[in-house]
Design a protein around this motif. Structure first.
Motif, PDB file in Angstrom:
ATOM      1  N   ASP A   9      40.540  -0.560  14.957  1.00 11.87           N
ATOM      2  CA  ASP A   9      40.049   0.727  15.355  1.00 11.87           C
ATOM      3  C   ASP A   9      38.427   0.591  15.669  1.00 11.87           C
ATOM      4  O   ASP A   9      37.689   1.179  16.233  1.00 11.87           O
ATOM      5  CB  ASP A   9      40.421   2.002  14.387  1.00 11.87           C
ATOM      6  CG  ASP A   9      41.839   2.255  14.538  1.00 11.87           C
ATOM      7  OD1 ASP A   9      42.389   1.895  15.669  1.00 11.87           O
ATOM      8  OD2 ASP A   9      42.333   3.284  13.797  1.00 11.87           O
ATOM      9  N   ARG A  13      36.340   0.962  19.019  1.00 15.06           N
ATOM     10  CA  ARG A  13      35.240   1.968  19.317  1.00 15.06           C
ATOM     11  C   ARG A  13      33.776   1.335  19.326  1.00 15.06           C
ATOM     12  O   ARG A  13      33.095   2.012  20.132  1.00 15.06           O
ATOM     13  CB  ARG A  13      34.985   2.831  17.789  1.00 15.06           C
ATOM     14  CG  ARG A  13      36.315   3.586  17.580  1.00 15.06           C
ATOM     15  CD  ARG A  13      36.013   4.580  16.312  1.00 15.06           C
ATOM     16  NE  ARG A  13      34.727   5.556  16.268  1.00 15.06           N
ATOM     17  CZ  ARG A  13      34.202   5.649  15.129  1.00 15.06           C
ATOM     18  NH1 ARG A  13      34.718   5.719  13.914  1.00 15.06           N
ATOM     19  NH2 ARG A  13      33.258   6.556  15.134  1.00 15.06           N
ATOM     20  N   ASP A  16      33.992   0.378  23.219  1.00 12.34           N
ATOM     21  CA  ASP A  16      33.810   1.526  23.976  1.00 12.34           C
ATOM     22  C   ASP A  16      32.131   2.120  23.881  1.00 12.34           C
ATOM     23  O   ASP A  16      31.805   2.256  24.976  1.00 12.34           O
ATOM     24  CB  ASP A  16      34.891   2.588  23.442  1.00 12.34           C
ATOM     25  CG  ASP A  16      36.269   2.561  23.711  1.00 12.34           C
ATOM     26  OD1 ASP A  16      36.458   1.611  24.461  1.00 12.34           O
ATOM     27  OD2 ASP A  16      36.958   3.034  23.093  1.00 12.34           O
TER      28      ASP A  16
END
Length: 119
Positions: A9, A13, A16
């Motif tokens: 995760d 992130r 992104d």
């Protein structure tokens, strides 16, 4: 309630965030002159502008001092010509920076070319 994040995760992130930052980053023109245009070019421009400003002040002070010596009007010639030199220095800096047009020049016509250019 604490929510533990998985390493996957965090990696997602991070990717992104990098993608979002890349979209916001300003585009650098491809014809930029490299590192020289940013640092050295700006330093040279600053030296040129400051020397023009100081030259105006020194010429005004020199003329004022000379007039005071010849006419015996000390210190009024120095004061007046120092202020005139200060104003001339500011005007020279503005002209060199392109913020003020040269005396007697006309603004370019809306048709395109500069009237001062020779054909």
């Amino acid at each position: 309630m604490t929510h533990q994040q998985e390493p996957g995760d965090l990696e997602k992130r991070r990717r992104d965030l990098e993608a979002a930052l890349a979209l916001r980053k300003p585009k650098v023109p491809s014809d930029a002159g490299g590192a020289k245009t940013g640092g050295v070019g700006g330093f040279g421009n600053a030296l040129r502008l400051s020397s023009e400003f100081i030259a105006g002040i020194l010429v005004g002070a020199g003329l004022g001092w000379f007039i005071d010596r010849m006419a015996g009007t000390s210190p009024w010639g120095l004061i007046i010509f120092l202020l005139l030199g200060f104003g001339a220095g500011i005007l020279n800096v503005l002209r060199s920076a392109g913020l003020v047009a040269e005396f007697g020049s006309k603004a370019p016509e809306k048709g395109g070319s500069d009237p001062r250019e020779k054909k």
